[in-house]
Write a protein that holds these residues in place. Structure first.
Motif, short mmCIF file in Angstrom:
data_model
loop_
_atom_site.label_atom_id
_atom_site.label_comp_id
_atom_site.label_asym_id
_atom_site.label_seq_id
_atom_site.Cartn_x
_atom_site.Cartn_y
_atom_site.Cartn_z
N LYS A 58 -17.14 9.76 -0.47
CA LYS A 58 -18.58 9.57 -0.28
C LYS A 58 -18.83 8.40 0.66
CE LYS A 58 -19.89 5.61 -2.60
NZ LYS A 58 -18.70 4.79 -2.34
N LEU A 59 -20.02 8.40 1.23
CA LEU A 59 -20.44 7.33 2.13
C LEU A 59 -21.83 6.89 1.70
CD1 LEU A 59 -19.18 6.13 4.82
CD2 LEU A 59 -20.78 7.63 6.03
N ILE A 92 -24.00 10.19 1.06
CA ILE A 92 -23.67 11.52 1.57
C ILE A 92 -22.23 11.87 1.19
CG2 ILE A 92 -25.26 11.32 3.54
CD1 ILE A 92 -22.79 10.86 5.32
N PRO A 93 -21.97 13.15 0.95
CA PRO A 93 -20.58 13.57 0.70
C PRO A 93 -19.79 13.45 2.01
CG PRO A 93 -22.01 15.49 0.84
CD PRO A 93 -22.90 14.29 0.87
N PHE A 94 -18.59 12.95 1.91
CA PHE A 94 -17.76 12.70 3.09
C PHE A 94 -16.46 13.47 2.88
CE2 PHE A 94 -15.45 9.06 5.55
CZ PHE A 94 -15.45 9.84 6.70
N HIS A 153 -24.34 17.63 -1.08
CA HIS A 153 -25.41 17.35 -0.12
C HIS A 153 -25.82 15.89 -0.24
CE1 HIS A 153 -28.07 17.37 -3.60
NE2 HIS A 153 -27.62 18.58 -3.92
N PRO A 154 -26.51 15.34 0.76
CA PRO A 154 -26.97 13.95 0.68
C PRO A 154 -27.89 13.76 -0.53
CG PRO A 154 -27.14 14.75 2.92
CD PRO A 154 -26.84 15.94 2.08
N VAL A 201 -23.44 15.47 9.83
CA VAL A 201 -24.14 15.89 8.62
C VAL A 201 -25.41 16.64 9.03
CG1 VAL A 201 -25.09 15.15 6.40
CG2 VAL A 201 -23.33 13.77 7.53
N ALA A 202 -25.51 17.88 8.62
CA ALA A 202 -26.68 18.70 8.93
C ALA A 202 -27.28 19.22 7.63
CB ALA A 202 -26.30 19.86 9.84
#
Length: 321
Positions: A16-17, A34-36, A159-160, A312-313
Protein backbone atom coordinates in the motif's frame (compact mmCIF):
# COMPACT_ATOMS: atom_id res chain seq x y z
CA UNK A 1 12.51 -33.71 9.05
CA UNK A 2 8.94 -34.61 8.08
CA UNK A 3 7.68 -34.96 4.57
CA UNK A 4 5.48 -32.99 2.24
CA UNK A 5 2.41 -33.99 0.27
CA UNK A 6 0.65 -32.33 -2.64
CA UNK A 7 -1.93 -30.61 -0.47
CA UNK A 8 -1.21 -26.89 -0.61
CA UNK A 9 -2.86 -23.48 -0.81
CA UNK A 10 -1.79 -19.90 -1.41
CA UNK A 11 -2.79 -16.61 0.18
CA UNK A 12 -1.77 -13.30 -1.39
CA UNK A 13 -1.82 -9.61 -0.49
CA UNK A 14 -0.52 -6.38 -2.02
CA UNK A 15 1.44 -3.44 -0.66
CA UNK A 16 0.00 0.00 0.00
CA UNK A 17 0.94 3.64 -0.45
CA UNK A 18 -0.34 6.43 1.78
CA UNK A 19 -1.03 9.35 -0.52
CA UNK A 20 -2.00 11.84 2.19
CA UNK A 21 -2.60 11.92 5.92
CA UNK A 22 0.09 9.77 7.53
CA UNK A 23 0.61 10.62 11.23
CA UNK A 24 -2.43 12.93 11.23
CA UNK A 25 -4.56 9.77 10.95
CA UNK A 26 -3.41 8.82 14.46
CA UNK A 27 -5.10 12.01 15.71
CA UNK A 28 -8.41 11.13 14.03
CA UNK A 29 -7.82 13.11 10.84
CA UNK A 30 -8.47 11.37 7.49
CA UNK A 31 -5.93 9.76 5.19
CA UNK A 32 -5.95 8.54 1.59
CA UNK A 33 -4.23 5.27 0.69
CA UNK A 34 -3.93 3.34 -2.56
CA UNK A 35 -3.23 -0.34 -3.22
CA UNK A 36 0.28 -0.75 -4.61
CA UNK A 37 0.16 -4.20 -6.15
CA UNK A 38 3.41 -4.20 -8.03
CA UNK A 39 4.73 -5.29 -4.62
CA UNK A 40 3.07 -8.40 -3.23
CA UNK A 41 3.48 -11.14 -0.65
CA UNK A 42 2.48 -14.79 -1.07
CA UNK A 43 2.04 -17.35 1.69
CA UNK A 44 2.05 -20.96 0.52
CA UNK A 45 0.71 -23.39 3.09
CA UNK A 46 1.35 -27.07 2.46
CA UNK A 47 1.08 -30.37 4.32
CA UNK A 48 4.12 -31.32 6.36
CA UNK A 49 4.25 -33.98 9.08
CA UNK A 50 5.35 -32.64 12.43
CA UNK A 51 5.66 -29.22 14.05
CA UNK A 52 4.71 -26.16 12.00
CA UNK A 53 7.61 -24.82 9.93
CA UNK A 54 7.90 -21.20 8.82
CA UNK A 55 10.17 -20.49 5.83
CA UNK A 56 10.98 -16.92 4.77
CA UNK A 57 13.88 -14.65 3.85
CA UNK A 58 14.05 -13.33 7.41
CA UNK A 59 13.44 -16.52 9.40
CA UNK A 60 13.39 -20.26 8.71
CA UNK A 61 12.50 -22.74 11.42
CA UNK A 62 9.78 -23.84 13.79
CA UNK A 63 6.80 -21.56 14.39
CA UNK A 64 7.34 -21.75 18.16
CA UNK A 65 10.93 -20.54 17.82
CA UNK A 66 10.18 -17.40 15.81
CA UNK A 67 12.03 -14.28 17.02
CA UNK A 68 10.21 -11.73 19.16
CA UNK A 69 9.73 -9.28 16.30
CA UNK A 70 7.71 -11.96 14.47
CA UNK A 71 5.64 -13.13 17.44
CA UNK A 72 2.59 -11.40 16.03
CA UNK A 73 2.66 -13.66 12.98
CA UNK A 74 3.05 -16.76 15.15
CA UNK A 75 0.10 -15.68 17.31
CA UNK A 76 -1.90 -14.96 14.16
CA UNK A 77 -1.28 -18.48 12.83
CA UNK A 78 -2.20 -20.08 16.16
CA UNK A 79 -5.35 -17.98 16.49
CA UNK A 80 -6.53 -18.93 13.00
CA UNK A 81 -6.04 -22.62 13.83
CA UNK A 82 -7.96 -22.17 17.08
CA UNK A 83 -10.78 -20.41 15.26
CA UNK A 84 -11.00 -23.25 12.73
CA UNK A 85 -10.62 -26.00 15.36
CA UNK A 86 -7.43 -27.22 13.70
CA UNK A 87 -4.27 -28.43 15.51
CA UNK A 88 -1.19 -26.22 15.15
CA UNK A 89 0.82 -28.94 13.42
CA UNK A 90 1.36 -30.84 10.19
CA UNK A 91 1.79 -27.90 7.84
CA UNK A 92 4.53 -25.64 6.56
CA UNK A 93 4.33 -21.97 5.56
CA UNK A 94 6.54 -20.59 2.79
CA UNK A 95 6.49 -16.82 2.66
CA UNK A 96 7.68 -14.91 -0.42
CA UNK A 97 7.51 -11.12 -0.40
CA UNK A 98 8.70 -8.37 -2.75
CA UNK A 99 7.64 -5.67 -0.26
CA UNK A 100 10.68 -4.11 1.42
CA UNK A 101 10.38 -4.25 5.21
CA UNK A 102 10.25 -1.08 7.27
CA UNK A 103 9.65 1.28 4.35
CA UNK A 104 6.09 2.39 5.17
CA UNK A 105 4.59 0.22 2.43
CA UNK A 106 2.47 -1.98 4.67
CA UNK A 107 4.73 -5.02 4.74
CA UNK A 108 3.63 -6.38 8.15
CA UNK A 109 -0.09 -5.99 7.39
CA UNK A 110 0.26 -7.55 3.93
CA UNK A 111 2.16 -10.52 5.37
CA UNK A 112 -0.60 -11.07 7.94
CA UNK A 113 -3.30 -10.82 5.25
CA UNK A 114 -1.52 -13.38 3.06
CA UNK A 115 -1.04 -15.74 6.01
CA UNK A 116 -4.69 -15.66 7.05
CA UNK A 117 -5.91 -16.10 3.48
CA UNK A 118 -3.44 -18.93 2.90
CA UNK A 119 -4.51 -20.79 6.04
CA UNK A 120 -8.21 -20.44 5.30
CA UNK A 121 -7.60 -21.70 1.76
CA UNK A 122 -5.50 -24.58 3.10
CA UNK A 123 -8.24 -25.66 5.49
CA UNK A 124 -10.86 -25.04 2.77
CA UNK A 125 -12.86 -22.56 4.83
CA UNK A 126 -14.60 -19.37 3.71
CA UNK A 127 -13.07 -16.17 5.05
CA UNK A 128 -15.18 -13.05 5.54
CA UNK A 129 -13.80 -9.54 5.75
CA UNK A 130 -14.51 -8.96 9.45
CA UNK A 131 -12.70 -12.15 10.44
CA UNK A 132 -9.72 -11.24 8.26
CA UNK A 133 -9.54 -7.77 9.84
CA UNK A 134 -9.60 -9.22 13.35
CA UNK A 135 -6.65 -11.54 12.69
CA UNK A 136 -4.64 -8.83 10.91
CA UNK A 137 -5.23 -6.47 13.85
CA UNK A 138 -3.86 -9.15 16.18
CA UNK A 139 -0.63 -9.37 14.19
CA UNK A 140 -0.38 -5.61 13.75
CA UNK A 141 -0.64 -4.94 17.48
CA UNK A 142 2.57 -6.91 17.95
CA UNK A 143 4.24 -5.00 15.12
CA UNK A 144 2.99 -1.48 15.81
CA UNK A 145 1.49 -1.35 19.29
CA UNK A 146 -1.77 0.45 18.56
CA UNK A 147 -2.13 0.57 14.77
CA UNK A 148 -4.52 3.07 13.17
CA UNK A 149 -5.97 0.38 10.93
CA UNK A 150 -5.10 2.09 7.66
CA UNK A 151 -2.51 -0.55 6.65
CA UNK A 152 -5.05 -3.30 7.27
CA UNK A 153 -7.67 -1.53 5.16
CA UNK A 154 -5.31 -0.48 2.37
CA UNK A 155 -3.80 -3.96 1.95
CA UNK A 156 -7.25 -5.58 1.77
CA UNK A 157 -8.96 -3.12 -0.61
CA UNK A 158 -8.32 -3.10 -4.36
CA UNK A 159 -9.14 0.58 -4.84
CA UNK A 160 -8.03 3.91 -3.31
CA UNK A 161 -9.60 4.54 0.09
CA UNK A 162 -10.49 7.51 2.28
CA UNK A 163 -9.78 6.33 5.83
CA UNK A 164 -10.64 7.89 9.16
CA UNK A 165 -10.72 6.16 12.53
CA UNK A 166 -14.20 5.18 13.73
CA UNK A 167 -15.64 6.00 10.29
CA UNK A 168 -16.74 3.80 7.42
CA UNK A 169 -13.98 3.33 4.85
CA UNK A 170 -14.93 5.05 1.58
CA UNK A 171 -13.72 4.51 -1.96
CA UNK A 172 -11.96 7.43 -3.64
CA UNK A 173 -12.88 7.92 -7.28
CA UNK A 174 -10.25 9.19 -9.68
CA UNK A 175 -11.08 11.77 -12.33
CA UNK A 176 -7.77 11.48 -14.19
CA UNK A 177 -5.18 8.70 -13.93
CA UNK A 178 -2.41 9.26 -11.39
CA UNK A 179 1.14 8.66 -12.57
CA UNK A 180 3.31 8.05 -9.52
CA UNK A 181 6.99 7.34 -9.08
CA UNK A 182 7.93 5.72 -5.76
CA UNK A 183 11.50 5.77 -4.48
CA UNK A 184 13.07 3.74 -1.68
CA UNK A 185 15.73 5.59 0.30
CA UNK A 186 17.28 2.22 1.13
CA UNK A 187 16.94 3.02 4.83
CA UNK A 188 14.47 1.44 7.23
CA UNK A 189 12.01 4.07 8.40
CA UNK A 190 11.95 4.89 12.10
CA UNK A 191 8.23 5.17 12.73
CA UNK A 192 8.64 5.12 16.50
CA UNK A 193 10.98 8.13 16.36
CA UNK A 194 8.54 9.96 14.05
CA UNK A 195 5.56 9.27 16.29
CA UNK A 196 7.59 10.31 19.34
CA UNK A 197 8.57 13.54 17.58
CA UNK A 198 4.93 14.47 16.96
CA UNK A 199 4.00 13.63 20.56
CA UNK A 200 6.89 15.69 21.87
CA UNK A 201 5.84 18.66 19.76
CA UNK A 202 2.30 18.31 21.07
CA UNK A 203 3.63 18.57 24.61
CA UNK A 204 6.00 21.43 23.83
CA UNK A 205 3.77 23.52 21.51
CA UNK A 206 0.27 22.10 21.59
CA UNK A 207 -1.56 24.89 19.79
CA UNK A 208 0.84 25.04 16.83
CA UNK A 209 1.07 21.27 16.55
CA UNK A 210 -2.69 20.88 16.71
CA UNK A 211 -2.99 23.38 13.84
CA UNK A 212 -0.46 21.42 11.76
CA UNK A 213 -2.34 18.16 12.30
CA UNK A 214 -5.65 19.85 11.44
CA UNK A 215 -4.08 21.36 8.32
CA UNK A 216 -2.95 17.90 7.19
CA UNK A 217 -6.57 16.78 7.59
CA UNK A 218 -7.76 19.72 5.49
CA UNK A 219 -5.19 18.95 2.81
CA UNK A 220 -6.35 15.31 2.70
CA UNK A 221 -10.00 16.33 2.23
CA UNK A 222 -9.00 18.75 -0.54
CA UNK A 223 -6.85 16.06 -2.12
CA UNK A 224 -9.87 13.78 -2.38
CA UNK A 225 -11.86 16.52 -4.10
CA UNK A 226 -9.18 17.33 -6.66
CA UNK A 227 -8.50 13.62 -7.32
CA UNK A 228 -12.16 13.08 -8.08
CA UNK A 229 -12.17 16.17 -10.30
CA UNK A 230 -8.97 15.17 -12.10
CA UNK A 231 -7.10 18.34 -11.12
CA UNK A 232 -3.61 16.88 -11.01
CA UNK A 233 -1.71 20.19 -10.83
CA UNK A 234 -3.73 21.12 -7.74
CA UNK A 235 -3.10 17.68 -6.24
CA UNK A 236 0.63 18.17 -6.73
CA UNK A 237 0.50 21.45 -4.80
CA UNK A 238 -1.37 19.75 -1.95
CA UNK A 239 1.25 16.99 -1.78
CA UNK A 240 3.97 19.64 -1.48
CA UNK A 241 2.11 21.39 1.33
CA UNK A 242 1.62 18.11 3.17
CA UNK A 243 5.33 17.35 2.98
CA UNK A 244 6.15 20.75 4.45
CA UNK A 245 3.85 20.06 7.40
CA UNK A 246 5.42 16.63 7.91
CA UNK A 247 8.84 18.30 7.81
CA UNK A 248 7.75 20.73 10.51
CA UNK A 249 6.47 17.86 12.65
CA UNK A 250 9.88 16.18 12.52
CA UNK A 251 8.62 13.25 10.48
CA UNK A 252 10.82 13.75 7.43
CA UNK A 253 14.62 13.70 7.27
CA UNK A 254 17.33 15.12 4.97
CA UNK A 255 17.37 12.01 2.77
CA UNK A 256 13.63 12.10 2.09
CA UNK A 257 13.73 15.88 1.60
CA UNK A 258 16.55 15.46 -0.92
CA UNK A 259 14.60 12.98 -3.06
CA UNK A 260 11.52 15.18 -2.88
CA UNK A 261 13.59 18.11 -4.17
CA UNK A 262 15.22 15.97 -6.88
CA UNK A 263 11.75 14.95 -8.08
CA UNK A 264 10.56 18.54 -8.20
CA UNK A 265 13.63 19.65 -10.12
CA UNK A 266 12.99 16.83 -12.61
CA UNK A 267 9.48 18.12 -13.32
CA UNK A 268 7.21 16.39 -10.80
CA UNK A 269 3.88 18.09 -10.08
CA UNK A 270 4.38 17.40 -6.37
CA UNK A 271 6.23 15.03 -4.05
CA UNK A 272 6.22 13.92 -0.43
CA UNK A 273 7.26 11.17 1.93
CA UNK A 274 4.90 8.23 2.44
CA UNK A 275 4.39 6.17 5.57
CA UNK A 276 6.16 6.56 8.89
CA UNK A 277 9.04 8.75 7.72
CA UNK A 278 12.61 9.08 9.05
CA UNK A 279 13.75 6.84 6.18
CA UNK A 280 11.56 4.56 4.11
CA UNK A 281 9.98 5.83 0.90
CA UNK A 282 8.76 8.94 -0.88
CA UNK A 283 6.78 9.39 -4.08
CA UNK A 284 6.29 11.95 -6.82
CA UNK A 285 3.21 12.78 -8.89
CA UNK A 286 3.91 13.35 -12.59
CA UNK A 287 1.70 14.16 -15.56
CA UNK A 288 2.66 11.33 -17.94
CA UNK A 289 4.52 8.07 -18.41
CA UNK A 290 7.32 9.88 -20.21
CA UNK A 291 7.71 12.37 -17.35
CA UNK A 292 7.71 9.45 -14.91
CA UNK A 293 10.75 8.05 -16.70
CA UNK A 294 12.57 11.38 -16.38
CA UNK A 295 11.83 11.59 -12.64
CA UNK A 296 12.76 7.93 -12.10
CA UNK A 297 16.11 8.43 -13.82
CA UNK A 298 16.79 11.52 -11.72
CA UNK A 299 16.01 9.64 -8.49
CA UNK A 300 18.21 6.69 -9.45
CA UNK A 301 21.05 9.05 -10.36
CA UNK A 302 20.57 10.80 -7.02
CA UNK A 303 21.12 7.50 -5.19
CA UNK A 304 17.65 6.04 -4.63
CA UNK A 305 17.96 2.35 -3.72
CA UNK A 306 15.05 1.38 -5.96
CA UNK A 307 12.19 3.02 -7.82
CA UNK A 308 8.80 1.89 -9.09
CA UNK A 309 6.29 3.44 -11.48
CA UNK A 310 2.60 3.13 -10.71
CA UNK A 311 -0.44 4.25 -12.69
CA UNK A 312 -3.71 4.49 -10.78
CA UNK A 313 -6.95 4.87 -12.72
CA UNK A 314 -10.57 4.76 -11.62
CA UNK A 315 -11.58 1.14 -10.90
CA UNK A 316 -8.57 -0.12 -12.85
CA UNK A 317 -4.95 -0.03 -11.72
CA UNK A 318 -1.86 -1.10 -13.61
CA UNK A 319 1.65 -1.25 -12.21
CA UNK A 320 5.13 -1.67 -13.52
CA UNK A 321 8.38 -2.22 -11.67
Amino acid sequence: MGKTSRQSAIGQAHSKLILMGEHAVVYNEPAIAIPFDTLIVKAMVKSYEGTVQFISDFYAGELEQMPDKMKGLAECVKSVCEQLNQPVENFQINLESSIPIGRGLGSSAAIAVSLVRGLYNFFKKNLNRETLKRFVDLAEKYAHGTPSGIDREATTHDHPIFFQREHHVEQVKIGEPLHLVVADTGRVGDTHASVASVKEQYQRAEVVTRKRIAHLGQLTRKARQVMESGLLVELGKLLDQAHLELQALGVSDPGLDYYVEVSKQAGALGAKLTGGGRGGCMFALVDSVSQAKVVEDALVNAGAARTWYCKVANEVMSYES
